[in-house]
Design an enzyme around this catalytic site. Structure first.
Site, short mmCIF file in Angstrom:
data_model
loop_
_atom_site.label_atom_id
_atom_site.label_comp_id
_atom_site.label_asym_id
_atom_site.label_seq_id
_atom_site.Cartn_x
_atom_site.Cartn_y
_atom_site.Cartn_z
N ASN A 84 -10.35 -0.49 -0.02
CA ASN A 84 -8.89 -0.44 0.04
C ASN A 84 -8.34 -0.99 -1.27
O ASN A 84 -8.47 -2.18 -1.54
CB ASN A 84 -8.42 -1.27 1.24
CG ASN A 84 -6.90 -1.34 1.36
OD1 ASN A 84 -6.17 -0.98 0.43
ND2 ASN A 84 -6.43 -1.83 2.49
N CYS B 41 0.81 -1.22 0.00
CA CYS B 41 0.00 0.00 0.00
C CYS B 41 0.84 1.27 0.00
O CYS B 41 0.32 2.36 -0.24
CB CYS B 41 -0.95 -0.02 1.20
SG CYS B 41 -1.90 -1.53 1.30
N HIS C 46 -3.41 6.65 2.47
CA HIS C 46 -3.84 5.36 1.92
C HIS C 46 -5.22 5.05 2.50
O HIS C 46 -5.45 5.20 3.70
CB HIS C 46 -2.83 4.28 2.29
CG HIS C 46 -3.34 2.90 2.07
ND1 HIS C 46 -3.94 2.51 0.90
CD2 HIS C 46 -3.38 1.81 2.90
CE1 HIS C 46 -4.33 1.25 1.00
NE2 HIS C 46 -4.00 0.81 2.19
#
Lengths: 77, 334
Positions: free
Chosen positions: B291, B121, B261
Site C-alpha cells: 500500500n 490514499c 487504490h
C-alpha cells in the site's frame, strides 16, 4: 430470533460450532477473527437484516450486534 | 474543453523487502518464535502483499521529482512549459515547503504554480480533479500531478498488523489542455465523522506556555481501526464506482480496467464480489508494492501504460479511498 440468525452467520463464516457461540462471545478474541473477517460477518448481518451498520467497531460482543440490529430495525419501523 | 493525460511515469526505490525479510525483523523486535512468528504466508494471506519497496535515504520529494522528470522526458516536454504542479501525499518531507515547490526546484519548472494536497490514499484523485479544473478552464495548459509517499518513515515497525502493509514510491501524470474531455465523470467525497479511524503524523499543540507534551516519534506512526476502514472501503468503493458509471449511463461491461487504490487484496475481492464482476477487471500490483497510499493509483496506471495495455478510447475507472475518510472515483477515456 435475531441472535439465532447472527449466531448462524458467525458459525458459517468461522466454522465454529453454533453451540459455542453465545451473546457473551467476543467477536474478535473468541472468534480469532481479523478486521476483514469481522467485516465479512458484519456485512452478512447487514444483508440478512437489510440494514446499514455505520459504526462496526462498536460491536465487541455478539450481544452488541444483536442490540444494534434491534435498534436499527426499530429505527426503520 | 477539458484535459487529457499525455504521459505517465514513476519512481520507485530500488530496495525491495520481501515478507520473509520483514518477518524476520518483526519477529526479532517482538521476540516472536516458531508458529507465533510472521512469515510470507501470514502476510500474504491477510493482505495479498509479498514485497514492498523501501527507501534507503531518499525522501518523498526525491521520489516525486523522479516521477515528474520521467513524464517530462517521456512526453518531450520542457520543464519551463509546466504551469502547475500538484503533489498528493500524507508523508511530505516538511509541513512547509509543500512538495510541489520542492519538485519545482528539482526539475526547474520555474513558471509553475505549485502546491500539495492532503487526502491520504484518495489524494491523487483529488489532485487530478483539481488539476483538471485548472487545465480544462484554460488557467493552465500543462500540469504535472503526482502521488508520492515514504510511508516507511511513518510506520511502527513493531506493529505486525500495520507495518506489513505499507511501501514507498511515487508516480506522476502529465495532463494538457484538450478540446475533448477525457475525465467523463467523477465523485469525490469526505466523511469527517470518521476522521479518527485512520491517522498519521500527529502534531500535539505543545508550546512554551502550556506544558503539553511535545511530539514523540510514535506520534508520526500510521494508526488504523482496520474494521472501520475496511467497512468504509468496501462499501464506498463499490457504491462510488456504480454511481459514476450510472451517471454516464455506462455499466461495468463498458470498462476495461478498474484501477483501485492498492490497500489490500481482500478489499478488492470483496468489492468485485459486491459488484458481481470478475476480479480480473481490477488491476492489482499490491503484491509487489504494498500500500503506497496516494502513489498506488498512479503507479498502477503507469504500469498499465508502460505495458501497452491502454489504447486510445479505452474507458477506465480510477478509485481511491482512505484517511479523512475520503474517497475519489474517476471515469477516464484514455
Amino acid at each position: 430470533m435475531i441472535f439465532r440468525k447472527i449466531r448462524d452467520i458467525i458459525a458459517e463464516r468461522t466454522d465454529i460450532d453454533p453451540a459455542n457461540i453465545t451473546p457473551d462471545t467476543n467477536m474478535k478474541e473468541d472468534l480469532q477473527a481479523d478486521s476483514l473477517d469481522l467485516f465479512q460477518i458484519i456485512s452478512d448481518i447487514e444483508d440478512e437484516f437489510g440494514i446499514d451498520i455505520d459504526s462496526p467497531s462498536d460491536i465487541v460482543y455478539v450481544s452488541d450486534a444483536v442490540e444494534m440490529v434491534k435498534r436499527l430495525l426499530e429505527d426503520e419501523a | 474543453m477539458g484535459s487529457r493525460i499525455i504521459a505517465t511515469g514513476a519512481c520507485l526505490p530500488e530496495k525491495a523487502v520481501s515478507n520473509e525479510e520483514l518477518g524476520k525483523l518483526i519477529n526479532e523486535i517482538n521476540g516472536l518464535e516458531g508458529a507465533e512468528g510472521i512469515d510470507d504466508q501470514w502476510v500474504a494471506k491477510r493482505s495479498g502483499i509479498h514485497e514492498r519497496r523501501i527507501v534507503t535515504g531518499e525522501n518523498t520529494s526525491d521520489l516525486a521529482a523522479g516521477a515528474a522528470q520521467q513524464v517530462l522526458s517521456r512526453s518531450g516536454t520542457a520543464a519551463e512549459d509546466i504551469d502547475l504542479i500538484i503533489v498528493a501525499s500524507c508523508t511530505p518531507d516538511y509541513q512547509t515547503p509543500n512538495l510541489g515547490s520542492m519538485v519545482q526546484r528539482q526539475i526547474g519548472a520555474d513558471r509553475a504554480v505549485c502546491f500539495g494536497i492532503s487526502a491520504a490514499c484518495s489524494g491523487f484523485i483529488f489532485a487530478l480533479s483539481v488539476a483538471d479544473k485548472y487545465v480544462g478552464s484554460g488557467l493552465a495548459k500543462k500540469a504535472i500531478v503526482i502521488g508520492a509517499e515514504v510511508l516507511s518513515k511513518a510506520t511502527d515497525w513493531s506493529d505486525k498488523n500495520t507495518c506489513v502493509l505499507f511501501g514507498d514510491g511515487a508516480a506522476a501524470v502529465l495532463i494538457e489542455h484538450s478540446e475533448t474531455q477525457a475525465i467523463l465523470g467523477e465523485e469525490l467525497g469526505s466523511k469527517g465523522s470518521k476522521s479518527h479511524v485512520l491517522t498519521n503524523g500527529y502534531f500535539p499543540a505543545a508550546n512554551a506556555f502550556n506544558g503539553v507534551e511535545p511530539m514523540k516519534v510514535e506520534d508520526a506512526y500510521t494508526r488504523m481501526d482496520g474494521l472501520e476502514v475496511f467497512s468504509f472501503a468496501v462499501k464506498k468503493l463499490s457504491s462510488s464506482i456504480m454511481s459514476v458509471l450510472d451517471k454516464e449511463g455506462l455499466s461495468l461491461d463498458d470498462i476495461k480496467y478498474i484501477v483501485p487504490h492498492q490497500a489490500n487484496l481482500r478489499i478488492i475481492e470483496a468489492v468485485a464480489k459486491r459488484l458481481g464482476t470478475e476480479q480480473d477487471k481490477f488491476y492489482v500490483n499490491l503484491d509487489r508494492f504494498g500500500n503506497t497510499s496516494s502513489a498506488s493509483i498512479p503507479i498502477a496506471l503507469n504500469e498499465l501504460n508502460e505495458e501497452g495495455r491502454l489504447e486510445r478510447g479505452d474507458r477506465i475507472v480510477l478509485a481511491g479511498f482512505g484517511g479523512g475518510l475520503t474517497w475519489g472515483t474517476m471515469l477516464i477515456e484514455w
